[in-house]
Design a protein around this motif. Structure first.
Motif, PDB file in Angstrom:
ATOM      1  N   ALA A  97       0.837  -1.209   0.000  1.00 54.01           N
ATOM      2  CA  ALA A  97       0.000   0.000   0.000  1.00 54.01           C
ATOM      3  C   ALA A  97       0.872   1.260   0.000  1.00 54.01           C
ATOM      4  O   ALA A  97       0.565   2.238  -0.697  1.00 54.01           O
ATOM      5  CB  ALA A  97      -0.939  -0.003   1.202  1.00 54.01           C
ATOM      6  N   ILE A  98       1.962   1.231   0.759  1.00 54.60           N
ATOM      7  CA  ILE A  98       2.883   2.380   0.786  1.00 54.60           C
ATOM      8  C   ILE A  98       3.540   2.538  -0.592  1.00 54.60           C
ATOM      9  O   ILE A  98       3.605   3.642  -1.137  1.00 54.60           O
ATOM     10  CB  ILE A  98       3.950   2.197   1.887  1.00 54.60           C
ATOM     11  N   ALA A  99       4.012   1.432  -1.154  1.00 57.05           N
ATOM     12  CA  ALA A  99       4.647   1.480  -2.477  1.00 57.05           C
ATOM     13  C   ALA A  99       3.663   1.988  -3.523  1.00 57.05           C
ATOM     14  O   ALA A  99       4.027   2.779  -4.400  1.00 57.05           O
ATOM     15  CB  ALA A  99       5.170   0.097  -2.855  1.00 57.05           C
ATOM     16  N   LYS A 100       2.417   1.550  -3.426  1.00 49.69           N
ATOM     17  CA  LYS A 100       1.384   1.977  -4.377  1.00 49.69           C
ATOM     18  C   LYS A 100       1.236   3.497  -4.371  1.00 49.69           C
ATOM     19  O   LYS A 100       1.105   4.118  -5.431  1.00 49.69           O
ATOM     20  CB  LYS A 100       0.053   1.303  -4.040  1.00 49.69           C
ATOM     21  N   GLU A 101       1.284   4.093  -3.187  1.00 46.45           N
ATOM     22  CA  GLU A 101       1.190   5.556  -3.093  1.00 46.45           C
ATOM     23  C   GLU A 101       2.316   6.231  -3.873  1.00 46.45           C
ATOM     24  O   GLU A 101       2.120   7.290  -4.457  1.00 46.45           O
ATOM     25  CB  GLU A 101       1.250   6.005  -1.627  1.00 46.45           C
ATOM     26  N   HIS A 102       3.489   5.613  -3.875  1.00 47.26           N
ATOM     27  CA  HIS A 102       4.656   6.206  -4.532  1.00 47.26           C
ATOM     28  C   HIS A 102       4.675   5.991  -6.042  1.00 47.26           C
ATOM     29  O   HIS A 102       5.172   6.846  -6.774  1.00 47.26           O
ATOM     30  CB  HIS A 102       5.947   5.660  -3.927  1.00 47.26           C
ATOM     31  N   VAL A 103       4.154   4.848  -6.507  1.00 41.43           N
ATOM     32  CA  VAL A 103       4.300   4.529  -7.941  1.00 41.43           C
ATOM     33  C   VAL A 103       3.029   4.727  -8.762  1.00 41.43           C
ATOM     34  O   VAL A 103       3.112   4.801  -9.994  1.00 41.43           O
ATOM     35  CB  VAL A 103       4.841   3.092  -8.151  1.00 41.43           C
ATOM     36  N   SER A 104       1.880   4.809  -8.135  1.00 41.75           N
ATOM     37  CA  SER A 104       0.632   4.951  -8.897  1.00 41.75           C
ATOM     38  C   SER A 104       0.650   6.215  -9.741  1.00 41.75           C
ATOM     39  O   SER A 104       1.024   7.282  -9.267  1.00 41.75           O
ATOM     40  CB  SER A 104      -0.578   4.982  -7.970  1.00 41.75           C
ATOM     41  N   GLY A 105       0.254   6.050 -10.990  1.00 35.82           N
ATOM     42  CA  GLY A 105       0.184   7.177 -11.902  1.00 35.82           C
ATOM     43  C   GLY A 105       1.478   7.482 -12.623  1.00 35.82           C
ATOM     44  O   GLY A 105       1.504   8.328 -13.519  1.00 35.82           O
ATOM     45  N   VAL A 106       2.562   6.810 -12.259  1.00 38.25           N
ATOM     46  CA  VAL A 106       3.848   7.051 -12.916  1.00 38.25           C
ATOM     47  C   VAL A 106       3.816   6.421 -14.303  1.00 38.25           C
ATOM     48  O   VAL A 106       3.448   5.261 -14.471  1.00 38.25           O
ATOM     49  CB  VAL A 106       5.014   6.464 -12.080  1.00 38.25           C
ATOM     50  N   PHE A 107       4.190   7.203 -15.312  1.00 39.54           N
ATOM     51  CA  PHE A 107       4.253   6.699 -16.684  1.00 39.54           C
ATOM     52  C   PHE A 107       5.548   5.927 -16.885  1.00 39.54           C
ATOM     53  O   PHE A 107       6.606   6.331 -16.397  1.00 39.54           O
ATOM     54  CB  PHE A 107       4.149   7.851 -17.688  1.00 39.54           C
ATOM     55  N   VAL A 108       5.431   4.796 -17.599  1.00 39.50           N
ATOM     56  CA  VAL A 108       6.577   3.919 -17.797  1.00 39.50           C
ATOM     57  C   VAL A 108       6.701   3.480 -19.250  1.00 39.50           C
ATOM     58  O   VAL A 108       5.724   3.467 -20.000  1.00 39.50           O
ATOM     59  CB  VAL A 108       6.481   2.652 -16.907  1.00 39.50           C
ATOM     60  N   TYR A 109       7.925   3.122 -19.595  1.00 42.63           N
ATOM     61  CA  TYR A 109       8.193   2.375 -20.815  1.00 42.63           C
ATOM     62  C   TYR A 109       8.308   0.925 -20.377  1.00 42.63           C
ATOM     63  O   TYR A 109       9.119   0.593 -19.513  1.00 42.63           O
ATOM     64  CB  TYR A 109       9.493   2.816 -21.481  1.00 42.63           C
ATOM     65  N   LEU A 110       7.506   0.071 -20.946  1.00 46.39           N
ATOM     66  CA  LEU A 110       7.474  -1.347 -20.616  1.00 46.39           C
ATOM     67  C   LEU A 110       8.012  -2.127 -21.815  1.00 46.39           C
ATOM     68  O   LEU A 110       7.550  -1.925 -22.935  1.00 46.39           O
ATOM     69  CB  LEU A 110       6.030  -1.778 -20.331  1.00 46.39           C
ATOM     70  N   THR A 111       8.997  -2.980 -21.568  1.00 44.42           N
ATOM     71  CA  THR A 111       9.544  -3.823 -22.627  1.00 44.42           C
ATOM     72  C   THR A 111       9.258  -5.277 -22.278  1.00 44.42           C
ATOM     73  O   THR A 111       9.568  -5.726 -21.165  1.00 44.42           O
ATOM     74  CB  THR A 111      11.063  -3.610 -22.780  1.00 44.42           C
ATOM     75  N   LEU A 112       8.660  -5.998 -23.221  1.00 43.62           N
ATOM     76  CA  LEU A 112       8.312  -7.411 -23.029  1.00 43.62           C
ATOM     77  C   LEU A 112       9.123  -8.268 -23.989  1.00 43.62           C
ATOM     78  O   LEU A 112       9.269  -7.921 -25.167  1.00 43.62           O
ATOM     79  CB  LEU A 112       6.816  -7.627 -23.287  1.00 43.62           C
ATOM     80  N   LYS A 113       9.614  -9.392 -23.467  1.00 43.01           N
ATOM     81  CA  LYS A 113      10.396 -10.310 -24.297  1.00 43.01           C
ATOM     82  C   LYS A 113      10.131 -11.744 -23.835  1.00 43.01           C
ATOM     83  O   LYS A 113      10.222 -12.047 -22.644  1.00 43.01           O
ATOM     84  CB  LYS A 113      11.884  -9.994 -24.191  1.00 43.01           C
ATOM     85  N   THR A 114       9.815 -12.612 -24.790  1.00 46.42           N
ATOM     86  CA  THR A 114       9.538 -14.021 -24.486  1.00 46.42           C
ATOM     87  C   THR A 114      10.782 -14.850 -24.778  1.00 46.42           C
ATOM     88  O   THR A 114      11.390 -14.726 -25.840  1.00 46.42           O
ATOM     89  CB  THR A 114       8.350 -14.527 -25.335  1.00 46.42           C
ATOM     90  N   ASN A 115      11.133 -15.729 -23.824  1.00 49.97           N
ATOM     91  CA  ASN A 115      12.317 -16.572 -24.023  1.00 49.97           C
ATOM     92  C   ASN A 115      11.937 -17.894 -24.686  1.00 49.97           C
ATOM     93  O   ASN A 115      10.762 -18.142 -24.988  1.00 49.97           O
ATOM     94  CB  ASN A 115      13.066 -16.794 -22.706  1.00 49.97           C
ATOM     95  N   LYS A 116      12.925 -18.766 -24.880  1.00 51.63           N
ATOM     96  CA  LYS A 116      12.698 -20.035 -25.584  1.00 51.63           C
ATOM     97  C   LYS A 116      11.770 -20.977 -24.821  1.00 51.63           C
ATOM     98  O   LYS A 116      11.208 -21.899 -25.394  1.00 51.63           O
ATOM     99  CB  LYS A 116      14.028 -20.722 -25.878  1.00 51.63           C
ATOM    100  N   ASN A 117      11.600 -20.755 -23.516  1.00 57.51           N
ATOM    101  CA  ASN A 117      10.685 -21.575 -22.711  1.00 57.51           C
ATOM    102  C   ASN A 117       9.277 -20.988 -22.663  1.00 57.51           C
ATOM    103  O   ASN A 117       8.470 -21.386 -21.848  1.00 57.51           O
ATOM    104  CB  ASN A 117      11.230 -21.741 -21.290  1.00 57.51           C
TER     105      ASN A 117
END
Length: 142
Positions: A109-129
């Protein structure tokens, strides 16, 4: 009711596989996305597996949600806790400590207060598994 009966019902409801959009539970294709942190939670499943989850809303993907999960089991527990603390710091500038998580739900809940609403660049990568991993960094839009 058999499988064929269920499929017939689906057809009668007008379902067309060629026009179906991805459900919220299918992986997003590998790539880079811009979004914002819409939630941060601590979870435990019925088997006792614990994890922290960054919920990222991606406006360019019809507001789909991506859950960046950090599981706390086995050898990955310490690695993922370090990742969690690092992401919280990189996204918010706040260095949380172990005592903040004496109760994991309160810590989340404390962490949520700090990070909510922050814009991010998200990178997704799938491995061989067929496991899809993620990385995040703070977007310039903040």
């Amino acid at each position: 009711m058999g499988i064929m009966d269920l499929l017939q019902e689906i057809e009668l409801e007008g379902y067309n596989a060629s026009e179906d959009v991805a459900s919220e539970f299918e992986n997003l294709p590998d790539g880079e996305y811009e979004g914002y942190i819409s939630d941060f939670t601590y979870r435990v499943n019925d088997k006792g597996t614990e994890w922290f989850s960054f919920e990222i809303t991606i406006p360019t993907e019809n507001n789909r949600k991506y859950w960046a999960n950090l599981f706390l089991s086995g050898k990955m527990a310490k690695v993922n806790l370090k990742k969690m603390l690092n992401y919280i710091y990189k996204l918010s500038g706040v260095a949380m400590e172990s005592m903040d998580f004496a109760d994991p739900e309160t810590g989340a809940a404390i962490a949520k207060e700090h990070v909510s609403g922050v814009f991010v660049y998200l990178t997704l990568k799938t491995n061989k598994n067929d496991f899809q991993s993620f990385t995040m960094e703070r977007s310039d839009e903040n």
